[in-house]
Design an enzyme around this catalytic site. Structure first.
Site, PDB file in Angstrom:
ATOM      1  CD  GLU A 148      -5.903   5.184   0.472  1.00  0.00           C
ATOM      2  OE1 GLU A 148      -4.950   5.990   0.634  1.00  0.00           O
ATOM      3  OE2 GLU A 148      -6.025   4.166   1.170  1.00  0.00           O
ATOM      4  CG  HIS A 161      -1.836   1.155   1.328  1.00  0.00           C
ATOM      5  ND1 HIS A 161      -3.150   1.098   0.951  1.00  0.00           N
ATOM      6  CD2 HIS A 161      -1.635   2.422   1.765  1.00  0.00           C
ATOM      7  CE1 HIS A 161      -3.712   2.282   1.133  1.00  0.00           C
ATOM      8  NE2 HIS A 161      -2.815   3.101   1.640  1.00  0.00           N
ATOM      9  CD  GLU A 162       1.523   3.622   3.692  1.00  0.00           C
ATOM     10  OE1 GLU A 162       1.749   4.724   3.150  1.00  0.00           O
ATOM     11  OE2 GLU A 162       0.434   3.362   4.269  1.00  0.00           O
ATOM     12  CG  HIS A 220       0.171   6.246  -0.590  1.00  0.00           C
ATOM     13  ND1 HIS A 220      -0.851   7.012  -1.118  1.00  0.00           N
ATOM     14  CD2 HIS A 220      -0.401   5.516   0.406  1.00  0.00           C
ATOM     15  CE1 HIS A 220      -1.983   6.737  -0.465  1.00  0.00           C
ATOM     16  NE2 HIS A 220      -1.734   5.830   0.459  1.00  0.00           N
TER      17      HIS A 220
HETATM   18 CO    CO Z   1      -3.157   5.224   1.968  1.00  0.00          CO
END
Ligand code: CO
Length: 500
Positions: free
Chosen positions: A294, A264-265, A268
């Site tokens: 997101e 997830h990170e 980003h």
């Molecule tokens: Co996030």
């Protein structure tokens, strides 16, 4: 005019430098700072914040922007310079609408509120947090009143996270989505549950960390321009175009935290690292909005990281790393386990099918509170009623209910909806990517992510903040944010997993 533009860029570069220095202090605070450093760090951050506010609202900056307006309008409207002038003028207009005394008061109130939220959650006692939240709601309503042109007070709050997005748009998107999600969850609940017990057993922490590093290295995370550390809550922080760092957490008894948190990170970070170098130190580097951000993190976490092709490639390797835990778990069983759907109380632990309902509940409550139709004291009851209605569960206490998230304590009304919008955008982009790269599944099955990352860089990352989120999504996919692709994605995925 070239000279004025150069002056603008010099000033903006200094503001960016200052904000990135503040970002580095914030990153350090959450990773390596010893506890006793907190007070000094608070002072340092406050001074930097005040200087940034002064610079961002300086009359000379406004004058430069006024002078440059006709020039900007004479350029190609999609050029970097035209967008720079337009976006900066909007930032400036917004910043100067808000009196400095208000900014100072809001910072003080939310600082105290965050402490009270921690205590209230620990004791599961909403009454500790209630007076702070009442003050925050009052200040958020006052903030909205500084923008008399907005149609709905909530629009002013939403715009800070999703530039250009209106309350009506979000309501319409969620109204279309809600009945379909509820129906899907009901259909899944009628089927036999899948087993995910093998995810809950001891996994060596260093081995987990190393596996996560292996995965995101293949995704294309550039260790020369980033690094990974540990923190209580995983986050991504850009300190510069060539310095975008991530953190993760490792649970020694549950594989998912590290696994999906790391992906997830990384999603980003890849976005932050992909801005055009021409936008560096202009304030237009970074991302279009929280939802578009997101969409990137969710794409790598879910559409890639929770997909069958991904595990067809990585599962043999994971079994090699954890033979005693996974040797007897088949690929298919593992795939089903990591995609288990079960209504739960806590948003951050929710699966893909139920997650958005957690957001809808918050959005409805936020709008009602900002409109003045729901009193803060009635929040726990409003929360629990909706939780029962949407997910069939009632929290045993407020720590598992209305107090679970930090966002309201820092005044982040408007923030939550970006999580759900991000899910929708991720699936919408995914359909387009699969049209453009028909062999995408085969590439993922072979552990190859270059074409996917290349597509994202060219179509999304490179633009930084040049375009508003709806504009960007429309430009790339041909329509504005639309819940249909996400429902198609969930429907197909869970029909296969649960045999619907
Ligand atoms: Co996030």
């Amino acid at each position: 005019m070239e000279e004025k533009l150069a002056q603008l860029k010099t000033k903006l570069a200094e503001i960016v430098d200052l904000s990135q220095a503040a970002a580095l202090l914030g990153w350090d605070q959450q990773t390596y700072m010893p506890p006793a450093g907190a007070e000094a760090r608070g002072n340092q951050q406050a001074v930097l914040g005040r200087i940034m506010q002064e610079w961002a609202t300086a009359p000379e900056l406004g004058k430069l922007l006024d002078e440059l307006k006709p020039y900007g309008e004479s350029l190609d409207p999609n050029s970097d310079d035209a967008r720079l002038i337009k976006v900066t003028a909007k930032d400036y207009a917004k910043a100067t609408c808000v009196p400095t005394e208000f900014v100072v008061e809001f910072a003080q109130v939310t600082s105290l509120a965050q402490q009270s939220w921690v205590e209230a959650r620990q004791k599961s006692d909403f009454s500790i947090f209630q007076p702070h939240l009442e003050k925050i709601v009052e200040l958020r309503r006052k903030y909205a009143s500084f923008f008399p042109g907005v149609e709905h007070p909530y629009d002013a709050l939403l715009d800070d996270f999703e530039p250009g997005m209106k309350t009506e748009d979000v309501k319409a998107i969620f109204s279309a989505l809600r009945p379909q999600q509820v129906e899907l969850i009901k259909a899944i609940a009628e089927k036999p549950q899948v087993d995910d017990s093998f995810l809950h057993q001891p996994f060596d922490e260093q081995a987990q960390w190393d596996f996560g590093v292996e995965v995101i290295t293949k995704f294309g995370y550039d260790w020369n321009r980033g690094r990974q550390d540990k923190s209580a809550h995983p986050f991504t922080q850009g300190m510069a175009l060539n310095d975008v760092r991530i953190t993760t957490r490792v649970d020694p008894n549950f594989l998912n935290s590290m696994l999906f948190g790391t992906m997830h990170e990384c999603g980003h970070a890849l976005y932050g690292l992909g801005s055009s170098p021409a936008l560096d130190r202009t304030g237009l580097e970074g991302g279009a909005s929280m939802a578009v951000h997101e969409s990137q993190s969710r794409m790598w976490e879910n559409l890639v990281g929770r997909s069958l092709p991904f595990w067809q490639h990585f599962y043999p390797r994971l079994q090699e790393v954890f033979p005693s835990q996974l040797a007897n778990v088949s690929l298919n069983a593992f795939y089903k386990g990591i995609n288990k759907v079960q209504p739960s109380l806590i948003r951050v632990e929710a699966d893909e099918a139920t997650y958005n309902l957690h957001i809808m509940l918050r959005l409805e409550i936020e709008i009602a509170v900002i409109e003045g139709n729901l009193a803060v004291k009635d929040l726990p009851e409003a929360w629990n009623t909706r939780m029962q209605e949407y997910l069939g569960l009632t929290p045993a206490n407020d720590a598992q209910g209305v107090l679970q998230d930090i966002h309201w304590s820092f005044g982040g009304f408007g923030y939550f909806s970006t999580y759900a919008l991000g899910n929708l955008v991720s699936a919408q982009l995914w359909e387009k990517i699969n049209q453009d790269i028909p062999a995408l599944d085969d590439q993922i099955r072979a552990g190859q992510f270059e074409n996917l990352l290349g597509w994202l860089r060219t179509n999304i990352h490179v633009h930084g903040r040049k375009f508003e989120p709806q504009e960007l999504v429309q430009q790339v996919t041909g329509s504005k944010i639309d819940p249909a692709p996400y429902m198609r994605y969930l429907g197909k995925k869970y029909s296969e997993i649960y045999g619907l």
